[in-house]
Design an enzyme around this catalytic site. Structure first.
Site, PDB file in Angstrom:
ATOM      1  N   LYS A   8      47.101  -2.692   0.390  1.00 48.10           N
ATOM      2  CA  LYS A   8      48.248  -1.772   1.165  1.00 48.10           C
ATOM      3  C   LYS A   8      48.781  -0.849   0.370  1.00 48.10           C
ATOM      4  O   LYS A   8      48.860   0.436   0.779  1.00 48.10           O
ATOM      5  CB  LYS A   8      49.124  -2.784   1.865  1.00 48.10           C
ATOM      6  CG  LYS A   8      50.085  -2.104   2.478  1.00 48.10           C
ATOM      7  CD  LYS A   8      51.358  -3.087   2.595  1.00 48.10           C
ATOM      8  CE  LYS A   8      52.344  -3.194   1.470  1.00 48.10           C
ATOM      9  NZ  LYS A   8      53.593  -3.896   1.463  1.00 48.10           N
ATOM     10  N   ARG A  61      49.455   4.921  -0.491  1.00 45.77           N
ATOM     11  CA  ARG A  61      49.795   5.953  -1.378  1.00 45.77           C
ATOM     12  C   ARG A  61      48.547   6.906  -1.562  1.00 45.77           C
ATOM     13  O   ARG A  61      48.750   8.154  -1.381  1.00 45.77           O
ATOM     14  CB  ARG A  61      49.685   5.508  -2.732  1.00 45.77           C
ATOM     15  CG  ARG A  61      51.226   4.774  -3.257  1.00 45.77           C
ATOM     16  CD  ARG A  61      51.072   4.268  -4.561  1.00 45.77           C
ATOM     17  NE  ARG A  61      52.416   3.536  -4.933  1.00 45.77           N
ATOM     18  CZ  ARG A  61      52.828   2.688  -4.626  1.00 45.77           C
ATOM     19  NH1 ARG A  61      52.405   2.057  -3.309  1.00 45.77           N
ATOM     20  NH2 ARG A  61      54.052   2.133  -4.756  1.00 45.77           N
ATOM     21  N   ARG A  98      66.332  -2.729   7.768  1.00 47.00           N
ATOM     22  CA  ARG A  98      65.708  -2.463   6.693  1.00 47.00           C
ATOM     23  C   ARG A  98      66.447  -1.270   5.888  1.00 47.00           C
ATOM     24  O   ARG A  98      66.548  -0.059   6.632  1.00 47.00           O
ATOM     25  CB  ARG A  98      64.075  -2.191   6.482  1.00 47.00           C
ATOM     26  CG  ARG A  98      63.521  -3.273   7.036  1.00 47.00           C
ATOM     27  CD  ARG A  98      62.072  -3.226   6.725  1.00 47.00           C
ATOM     28  NE  ARG A  98      61.711  -3.485   5.216  1.00 47.00           N
ATOM     29  CZ  ARG A  98      60.580  -3.564   4.570  1.00 47.00           C
ATOM     30  NH1 ARG A  98      59.515  -3.434   5.538  1.00 47.00           N
ATOM     31  NH2 ARG A  98      60.296  -3.695   3.229  1.00 47.00           N
ATOM     32  N   GLN A 104      60.638   1.708  -3.364  1.00 51.72           N
ATOM     33  CA  GLN A 104      59.779   2.582  -2.636  1.00 51.72           C
ATOM     34  C   GLN A 104      60.944   3.722  -2.328  1.00 51.72           C
ATOM     35  O   GLN A 104      60.109   4.984  -2.109  1.00 51.72           O
ATOM     36  CB  GLN A 104      59.580   1.809  -1.242  1.00 51.72           C
ATOM     37  CG  GLN A 104      58.445   0.924  -1.315  1.00 51.72           C
ATOM     38  CD  GLN A 104      58.411   0.063   0.339  1.00 51.72           C
ATOM     39  OE1 GLN A 104      59.281   0.042   0.805  1.00 51.72           O
ATOM     40  NE2 GLN A 104      57.237  -0.594   0.131  1.00 51.72           N
ATOM     41  N   GLU A 129      57.011  -9.124  -4.020  1.00 51.30           N
ATOM     42  CA  GLU A 129      56.272  -9.246  -2.759  1.00 51.30           C
ATOM     43  C   GLU A 129      55.322 -10.587  -2.884  1.00 51.30           C
ATOM     44  O   GLU A 129      55.027 -10.971  -1.854  1.00 51.30           O
ATOM     45  CB  GLU A 129      55.491  -7.994  -2.318  1.00 51.30           C
ATOM     46  CG  GLU A 129      54.323  -7.752  -3.206  1.00 51.30           C
ATOM     47  CD  GLU A 129      53.378  -6.690  -2.944  1.00 51.30           C
ATOM     48  OE1 GLU A 129      53.805  -6.022  -1.785  1.00 51.30           O
ATOM     49  OE2 GLU A 129      52.550  -6.333  -3.670  1.00 51.30           O
ATOM     50  N   HIS A 142      63.624  -7.066   3.002  1.00 50.05           N
ATOM     51  CA  HIS A 142      62.249  -7.019   3.305  1.00 50.05           C
ATOM     52  C   HIS A 142      61.938  -7.165   4.739  1.00 50.05           C
ATOM     53  O   HIS A 142      62.802  -7.033   5.335  1.00 50.05           O
ATOM     54  CB  HIS A 142      61.502  -7.875   2.227  1.00 50.05           C
ATOM     55  CG  HIS A 142      61.088  -7.568   0.990  1.00 50.05           C
ATOM     56  ND1 HIS A 142      60.430  -8.200   0.107  1.00 50.05           N
ATOM     57  CD2 HIS A 142      61.223  -6.360   0.344  1.00 50.05           C
ATOM     58  CE1 HIS A 142      59.810  -7.361  -0.951  1.00 50.05           C
ATOM     59  NE2 HIS A 142      60.672  -6.412  -1.050  1.00 50.05           N
ATOM     60  N   ARG A 162      64.078 -12.240   3.438  1.00 53.40           N
ATOM     61  CA  ARG A 162      63.211 -13.537   2.909  1.00 53.40           C
ATOM     62  C   ARG A 162      63.830 -14.653   2.194  1.00 53.40           C
ATOM     63  O   ARG A 162      63.248 -15.754   2.248  1.00 53.40           O
ATOM     64  CB  ARG A 162      62.029 -12.691   1.886  1.00 53.40           C
ATOM     65  CG  ARG A 162      60.888 -12.318   2.706  1.00 53.40           C
ATOM     66  CD  ARG A 162      59.821 -11.680   1.902  1.00 53.40           C
ATOM     67  NE  ARG A 162      58.860 -11.001   2.715  1.00 53.40           N
ATOM     68  CZ  ARG A 162      58.158 -10.430   2.326  1.00 53.40           C
ATOM     69  NH1 ARG A 162      58.157  -9.686   1.131  1.00 53.40           N
ATOM     70  NH2 ARG A 162      57.126  -9.725   3.170  1.00 53.40           N
ATOM     71  N   ARG A 204      54.289 -12.500   5.059  1.00 55.36           N
ATOM     72  CA  ARG A 204      54.466 -13.422   4.058  1.00 55.36           C
ATOM     73  C   ARG A 204      54.710 -14.805   4.494  1.00 55.36           C
ATOM     74  O   ARG A 204      54.761 -15.658   3.457  1.00 55.36           O
ATOM     75  CB  ARG A 204      54.870 -12.571   2.603  1.00 55.36           C
ATOM     76  CG  ARG A 204      54.265 -11.404   2.326  1.00 55.36           C
ATOM     77  CD  ARG A 204      54.149 -11.139   0.834  1.00 55.36           C
ATOM     78  NE  ARG A 204      53.930  -9.701   0.784  1.00 55.36           N
ATOM     79  CZ  ARG A 204      52.510  -9.188   0.598  1.00 55.36           C
ATOM     80  NH1 ARG A 204      51.643  -9.960   0.641  1.00 55.36           N
ATOM     81  NH2 ARG A 204      52.185  -7.829   0.515  1.00 55.36           N
ATOM     82  N   LYS A 211      49.595  -7.441   9.723  1.00 54.09           N
ATOM     83  CA  LYS A 211      50.558  -6.548   9.005  1.00 54.09           C
ATOM     84  C   LYS A 211      49.711  -5.781   7.814  1.00 54.09           C
ATOM     85  O   LYS A 211      49.644  -4.607   7.653  1.00 54.09           O
ATOM     86  CB  LYS A 211      51.940  -6.849   8.325  1.00 54.09           C
ATOM     87  CG  LYS A 211      52.699  -5.762   7.836  1.00 54.09           C
ATOM     88  CD  LYS A 211      54.426  -6.431   7.767  1.00 54.09           C
ATOM     89  CE  LYS A 211      54.962  -5.125   7.204  1.00 54.09           C
ATOM     90  NZ  LYS A 211      54.876  -4.469   5.890  1.00 54.09           N
TER      91      LYS A 211
END
Ligand SMILES: O=C(O)C1=C[C@@H](OP(=O)(O)O)[C@@H](O)[C@H](O)C1
Ligand SMILES: C=C(OP(=O)(O)O)C(=O)O
EC number: 2.5.1.19
Length: 476
Positions: A41, A46, A143, A197, A358, A385, A389, A433, A458
């Site tokens: 991903k 990117r 987020r 990010q 992650e 996230h 999480r 996840r 996702k």
């Protein structure tokens, strides 16, 4: 997989009507499985951004086809980038960047819940010929977005928030003049302690500014350094020049980027984590082909983590348990990674997880079934996230009779004998996840059911199919 096969697979998944909640299968045998993992991903999204900023068309081979990459493709198309999916090979996409390097304004971008879309696409709005509106899933409004928008504001953009300041949804109006037109490189400072990010999103557009960019990070900590190195390596692969002269400072030279005509995407090593972890839980072995010996993906740290938890790891039958084992192999080596279970899963004790947040949910699932305690540190930012999480993991571990608590910077998981754990209907919070975390526990704990397992789309097109096929390959 050809597009036709992909369409059939998609239709089958829909036609199959996967039960909700989905009864997670228990592993009845020790595994002897090989699992092919779709493209990364992080690399796919990117490369899509860098291809959109390139001078010439780029063919991406082995690209991930999932919700997050679909959202990125749709965002680029809105901005006027023609992305053509190969009719015979759905994972090959040709990206045709606009000839003048400018994007279409007056458009809407849907970020869904994808961090790579909500943090990487706003930078492209600087080069649009009008305002760009960004929205996403309701859950995406929670987020953090402030630091990337702060960076773009320092570069002359103006942002109108529709809800809370620093959150989706918002509109970005590009500046009349890009900074650096006078030859002076803009210097900006942001606090990226909430997500790597924010740094990646600004570095990705730095080469496209007339005098490049100097970026400083002001916060105490910076998570996910491998993802920042990935961004730097990918920009340099596209003919850009980005350096990190001191930790927390980056210089991007101005450059017309140009990715090679063909770029091959590595498998998603973080998405390999639940499958490789399954070997430790079920016993036996799980192999993944095309594993790069050297990679900027944080999943490259998995072999040494799984070895520390009691596994024996090989790459094409060569020992691959430590960083030294990897260093002994040539730069471009890739092969069949095999994780072989040990007799028990060991806890990790106090462990710095900041480089690879992650994969924390997959490591957490193993920690629940381990013979000693684990405390994962350096991952306080997981609260921002797909869901919070840390809270989600603690709630779901306690739900099945385990023992865990939130730490300021992570999570502590205490060893509880497996026979004291019990099946329950587990929540997934729209978080892929959390769904794979629950499936891992279901291998050992009978009666686990997973709500909305399709949230895995996702980043994995067919998690249920891959999981089922893995369990069909066992030691006779
Ligand atoms: O740049 C990327 O591709 C990513 C960076 C990381 O974000 P954070 O630094 O916010 O954890 C990671 O968790 C996410 O899944 C993907
Ligand atoms: C944090 C994650 O995703 P995102 O790219 O949406 O931030 C993840 O995939 O674990």
């Amino acid at each position: 997989m050809t597009l036709l096969n992909q369409l059939v697979a998609d239709a089958t998944q829909e036609g199959e009507k996967i039960a909700d909640p989905w009864p997670a299968p228990v592993a009845k045998h020790a595994l002897a499985a090989e699992v092919t993992i779709p493209g990364s991903k992080s690399l796919s999204n990117r490369y899509l951004i860098l291809a959109a900023l390139s001078a010439n068309p780029v063919n991406l081979v082995g690209m991930l086809r999932s919700r997050d990459t679909r959202l990125m493709l749709d965002a680029l198309r809105e901005l006027g980038v023609a992305c053509i999916e190969d009719p015979f090979e759905g994972t090959t996409v040709q990206v045709n960047p606009p000839a003048d390097g400018k994007f279409r304004g007056g458009v809407d971008v849907n970020c869904g819940l994808a961090g790579t879309v909500m943090r990487f696409v706003p930078g492209l709005a600087l080069f649009a010929d009008g305002p760009v509106h960004f929205d996403g899933d309701a859950q995406a409004y929670a987020r953090p977005m402030g630091p990337i928008l702060d960076g773009l504001t320092q570069l002359g953009a103006s942002i109108q928030f529709e809800g809370e300041a620093g959150r989706l949804p918002f509109t970005i109006t590009p500046p009349a003049q890009l900074p650096g037109g006078n030859g002076e490189r803009p210097v900006i400072t942001i606090d990226a302690s909430g997500s790597s990010q924010f740094v990646s999103g600004l570095l990705l557009i730095g080469s496209h500014l007339p005098a490049g960019l100097e970026l400083h990070h002001s916060g105490e900590s910076l998570p996910s350094m491998p993802h920042i190195r990935m961004t730097m390596e990918d920009i340099n692969q596209a003919g850009g020049h980005v350096t990190m002269p001191t930790p927390g400072t980056w210089i991007v030279e101005p450059n017309r980027l140009n990715l090679p005509n063909e770029v091959v995407v590595e498998p998603d090593l973080s998405n390999a984590a639940p499958f490789l972890g399954a070997a430790l839980i079920a016993g036996g072995s799980v192999s993944v082909p095309n594993w790069p010996a050297h990679t900027t993906q944080p999943g490259g740290l998995l072999p040494s983590m799984l070895a520390a938890m009691g596994a024996d790891v090989t790459l094409d039958d060569l020992p691959f348990n430590t960083i030294e084992d990897a260093n002994a192999l040539p730069d471009d080596y890739s092969g069949l990674l095999t994780v072989i279970a040990g007799p028990e899963i060991h806890g990790l004790g106090d462990f710095d997880m900041s480089a690879a947040g992650e994969i924390a949910p997959s490591i957490a699932a193993l920690a629940v079934l381990a013979n000693s305690d684990t405390a994962l540190h350096g991952i306080g930012h997981l609260r921002g996230h797909e869901t919070n999480r840390l809270a989600a993991l603690v709630t779901e571990i306690m739900r099945i009779g385990g023992s865990a608590e939130e730490l300021e910077d992570g999570i502590a998981i205490h060893a509880v004998p497996a026979d004291q754990l019990h099946g329950e209907v587990m929540e997934t919070y729209a978080d892929h996840r959390m769904a794979t975390f629950a499936a891992m526990l279901g291998l050992k704990i009978p009666g686990i059911q997973i709500k909305d397992v399709l949230t895995t789309r996702k980043t994995i097109p067919d998690f249920v199919g891959m999981w089922t096929q893995m369990l069909e390959q066992y030691q006779e």
